[in-house]
Design a protein around this motif. Structure first.
Motif, PDB file in Angstrom:
ATOM      1  N   VAL A 302       0.864  -1.179   0.000  1.00 18.76           N
ATOM      2  CA  VAL A 302       0.000   0.000   0.000  1.00 18.76           C
ATOM      3  C   VAL A 302       0.904   1.234   0.000  1.00 18.76           C
ATOM      4  N   ASP A 303       0.296   2.402   0.028  1.00 17.89           N
ATOM      5  CA  ASP A 303       1.064   3.650  -0.116  1.00 17.89           C
ATOM      6  C   ASP A 303       2.176   3.800   0.920  1.00 17.89           C
ATOM      7  N   ILE A 304       1.895   3.463   2.178  1.00 19.40           N
ATOM      8  CA  ILE A 304       2.903   3.648   3.226  1.00 19.40           C
ATOM      9  C   ILE A 304       4.147   2.793   2.969  1.00 19.40           C
ATOM     10  N   CYS A 305       3.954   1.644   2.300  1.00 18.21           N
ATOM     11  CA  CYS A 305       5.083   0.750   2.002  1.00 18.21           C
ATOM     12  C   CYS A 305       6.074   1.410   1.049  1.00 18.21           C
ATOM     13  N   LYS A 306       5.574   2.312   0.199  1.00 16.54           N
ATOM     14  CA  LYS A 306       6.427   2.957  -0.795  1.00 16.54           C
ATOM     15  C   LYS A 306       7.212   4.136  -0.224  1.00 16.54           C
ATOM     16  N   ASP A 307       6.807   4.618   0.939  1.00 13.36           N
ATOM     17  CA  ASP A 307       7.414   5.834   1.485  1.00 13.36           C
ATOM     18  C   ASP A 307       8.180   5.636   2.792  1.00 13.36           C
ATOM     19  N   GLU A 308       7.727   4.700   3.638  1.00 14.03           N
ATOM     20  CA  GLU A 308       8.327   4.556   4.960  1.00 14.03           C
ATOM     21  C   GLU A 308       8.922   3.162   5.160  1.00 14.03           C
ATOM     22  N   LEU A 309      10.100   3.126   5.758  1.00 15.65           N
ATOM     23  CA  LEU A 309      10.751   1.853   6.079  1.00 15.65           C
ATOM     24  C   LEU A 309      10.063   1.257   7.305  1.00 15.65           C
ATOM     25  N   PRO A 310       9.564   0.025   7.216  1.00 14.57           N
ATOM     26  CA  PRO A 310       8.896  -0.587   8.378  1.00 14.57           C
ATOM     27  C   PRO A 310       9.877  -0.877   9.504  1.00 14.57           C
ATOM     28  N   VAL A 311       9.379  -0.791  10.732  1.00 15.37           N
ATOM     29  CA  VAL A 311      10.208  -1.052  11.910  1.00 15.37           C
ATOM     30  C   VAL A 311      10.328  -2.563  12.113  1.00 15.37           C
ATOM     31  N   PHE A 312      11.532  -3.008  12.392  1.00 14.84           N
ATOM     32  CA  PHE A 312      11.780  -4.418  12.685  1.00 14.84           C
ATOM     33  C   PHE A 312      11.466  -4.634  14.158  1.00 14.84           C
ATOM     34  N   GLN A 313      10.328  -5.272  14.445  1.00 10.74           N
ATOM     35  CA  GLN A 313       9.885  -5.376  15.830  1.00 10.74           C
ATOM     36  C   GLN A 313       9.347  -6.760  16.164  1.00 10.74           C
ATOM     37  N   GLU A 314       9.303  -7.047  17.459  1.00 10.97           N
ATOM     38  CA  GLU A 314       8.857  -8.344  17.950  1.00 10.97           C
ATOM     39  C   GLU A 314       7.339  -8.375  18.030  1.00 10.97           C
ATOM     40  N   LYS A 315       6.717  -9.251  17.234  1.00  7.03           N
ATOM     41  CA  LYS A 315       5.254  -9.369  17.217  1.00  7.03           C
ATOM     42  C   LYS A 315       4.779 -10.478  18.151  1.00  7.03           C
ATOM     43  N   GLU A 316       5.563 -11.527  18.265  1.00  8.53           N
ATOM     44  CA  GLU A 316       5.322 -12.595  19.224  1.00  8.53           C
ATOM     45  C   GLU A 316       6.655 -12.913  19.880  1.00  8.53           C
ATOM     46  N   LYS A 317       6.647 -13.737  20.910  1.00  8.95           N
ATOM     47  CA  LYS A 317       7.892 -14.060  21.610  1.00  8.95           C
ATOM     48  C   LYS A 317       8.900 -14.671  20.638  1.00  8.95           C
ATOM     49  N   GLU A 318      10.047 -14.019  20.499  1.00 11.57           N
ATOM     50  CA  GLU A 318      11.148 -14.433  19.624  1.00 11.57           C
ATOM     51  C   GLU A 318      10.770 -14.455  18.143  1.00 11.57           C
ATOM     52  N   HIS A 319       9.714 -13.740  17.776  1.00 12.26           N
ATOM     53  CA  HIS A 319       9.304 -13.652  16.363  1.00 12.26           C
ATOM     54  C   HIS A 319       9.285 -12.178  15.957  1.00 12.26           C
ATOM     55  N   PHE A 320      10.292 -11.774  15.174  1.00 12.22           N
ATOM     56  CA  PHE A 320      10.459 -10.392  14.742  1.00 12.22           C
ATOM     57  C   PHE A 320      10.106 -10.272  13.262  1.00 12.22           C
ATOM     58  N   VAL A 321       9.531  -9.139  12.881  1.00 13.34           N
ATOM     59  CA  VAL A 321       9.176  -8.936  11.483  1.00 13.34           C
ATOM     60  C   VAL A 321       9.201  -7.444  11.163  1.00 13.34           C
ATOM     61  N   ALA A 322       9.526  -7.114   9.906  1.00 11.85           N
ATOM     62  CA  ALA A 322       9.524  -5.716   9.448  1.00 11.85           C
ATOM     63  C   ALA A 322       8.521  -5.609   8.291  1.00 11.85           C
ATOM     64  N   CYS A 323       7.281  -5.290   8.630  1.00 11.26           N
ATOM     65  CA  CYS A 323       6.215  -5.175   7.612  1.00 11.26           C
ATOM     66  C   CYS A 323       5.131  -4.254   8.148  1.00 11.26           C
ATOM     67  N   HIS A 324       4.758  -3.231   7.379  1.00  5.91           N
ATOM     68  CA  HIS A 324       3.736  -2.274   7.815  1.00  5.91           C
ATOM     69  C   HIS A 324       2.412  -2.950   8.099  1.00  5.91           C
ATOM     70  N   LEU A 325       2.012  -3.870   7.258  1.00  5.44           N
ATOM     71  CA  LEU A 325       0.702  -4.519   7.413  1.00  5.44           C
ATOM     72  C   LEU A 325       0.679  -5.394   8.656  1.00  5.44           C
ATOM     73  N   VAL A 326       1.780  -6.100   8.918  1.00  3.16           N
ATOM     74  CA  VAL A 326       1.851  -6.943  10.105  1.00  3.16           C
ATOM     75  C   VAL A 326       1.906  -6.080  11.363  1.00  3.16           C
ATOM     76  N   ASN A 327       2.649  -4.961  11.302  1.00  2.23           N
ATOM     77  CA  ASN A 327       2.793  -4.089  12.450  1.00  2.23           C
ATOM     78  C   ASN A 327       1.470  -3.445  12.881  1.00  2.23           C
ATOM     79  N   LYS A 328       0.543  -3.302  11.932  1.00  2.00           N
ATOM     80  CA  LYS A 328      -0.773  -2.705  12.249  1.00  2.00           C
ATOM     81  C   LYS A 328      -1.698  -3.695  12.946  1.00  2.00           C
ATOM     82  N   GLN A 329      -1.410  -4.971  12.818  1.00  2.47           N
ATOM     83  CA  GLN A 329      -2.296  -5.989  13.396  1.00  2.47           C
ATOM     84  C   GLN A 329      -2.215  -6.024  14.917  1.00  2.47           C
TER      85      GLN A 329
END
Length: 329
Positions: A302-329
């Motif tokens: 989506v538009d935000i993906c083209k402009d902003e670098l997603p933050v690499f963050q822990e979504k579950e214990k020991e599970h890190f991901v860098a994705c705008h769509l996942v970070n919004k969940q």
């Protein structure tokens, strides 16, 4: 499962930018962003797999860790010491604990040296052994990796690819290192030999209490040997999780694409997976896209993906991901 294990290696903000400037006087400054700000750690006794397409920065990361090349920026804290701050003399001593298994067993061994001398080289460099002690060590190492010591006076060209890789492994474990970086050690071998080398690495890890960073192109290989897996794309880690988490619940679209590329025998299931296959080629690392590096090939972008670098963050214990769509969940 790994909580009580201390960290043997910690990488913080690691970058490697190669100067590829053009023009007669190289006035037009250009850089190849091979590794562009990654963070991860490796615990004692575990295997961290690093997977991604060619050009993702996997091998450069491995070379940075063993200090074959100097980083542009960042820290490589190994066994409590930042390797980037050491002098050449201090680093030489530290290298006994940090070894590398190369990808190509054909080109990584000096063809003019006998097997005895190839395996003995690190021992002669870092230890003072008598001739008898050295001979006994070579015999023990060759037996440990499944080679008959009677062949120690042969040259590398007299061995098969799998046997040559065993020689390379014997060299790597000669000094009983704490960490071994395995840079695609089975990719140049026949499929029938790959499993033998992987099983050997698993066996040696248990017997010698080794810690591995295992670099590979495909997920099936790293699944076989790894405890945790880091997925790299265009110089960045986009997902990092335990093996079980990654295969059960991949969160990043790029990881989903790598999963879909795994061959499966059932044609019906294969057809359903084709919808998730990644299209296009990895962008030029000299001119990476703005925002999320994967957005040019991502069907969810989506538009935000083209402009902003997603933050690499822990979504579950020991599970890190860098994705705008996942970070919004």
């Amino acid at each position: 499962m790994y909580v009580k294990q201390p960290k043997l290696l910690e990488v913080k903000g690691l970058k490697k930018h190669f100067n590829v400037s053009e023009g007669f006087f190289k006035r037009e400054k250009k850089y190849l962003y091979a590794v562009d700000g990654i963070d991860f750690f490796v615990k004692e006794g575990e295997t961290l797999g690093i997977v991604g397409e060619s050009g993702s920065g996997k091998s450069t990361t491995g070379n940075l860790i063993v200090q074959l090349i100097d980083p542009t920026e960042g820290q490589i804290i190994f066994d409590g010491v930042d390797l980037t701050t050491l002098s050449k003399k201090e680093l030489r001593r530290k290298r006994a604990d940090l070894q590398l298994i190369f990808q190509d067993p054909y080109s990584s061994l000096n063809p003019r040296m006998k097997v005895f001398d190839l395996i003995a080289e690190p021992l002669r460099t870092h230890q003072k052994l008598s001739s008898e002690q050295l001979h006994n060590q070579i015999v023990e190492l060759m037996e440990l990796v499944g080679l008959n010591p009677i062949y120690m006076n042969r040259y590398p060209h007299q061995f098969s690819g799998g046997q040559r890789q065993r020689i390379g492994i014997a060299r790597a474990i000669a000094l009983h290192p704490k960490l071994i970086v395995c840079d695609e050690p089975v990719s140049a071998l026949d499929v029938s030999i790959q499993s033998q080398i992987l099983n050997l690495l698993v066996k040696l890890q248990k017997e010698l209490n080794l810690t591995y960073i295992f670099i590979a192109h495909g997920l099936p290989v790293v699944k076989h040997i790894s405890d945790r897996i880091a997925v790299m794309y265009l110089g960045k880690i986009v997902e990092l999780a335990t093996k079980e988490q990654l295969f059960k619940n991949p969160k990043h679209p790029y990881t989903e694409g790598l999963m879909a590329a795994i061959p499966i025998p059932d044609p019906m299931l294969r057809d359903s997976k084709n919808e998730q296959l990644i299209e296009g080629d990895i962008p030029n690392p000299v001119n990476p896209p703005r925002g999320c590096p994967f957005h040019t090939r991502c069907k969810y972008a989506v538009d935000i993906c083209k402009d902003e670098l997603p933050v690499f963050q822990e979504k579950e214990k020991e599970h890190f991901v860098a994705c705008h769509l996942v970070n919004k969940q």
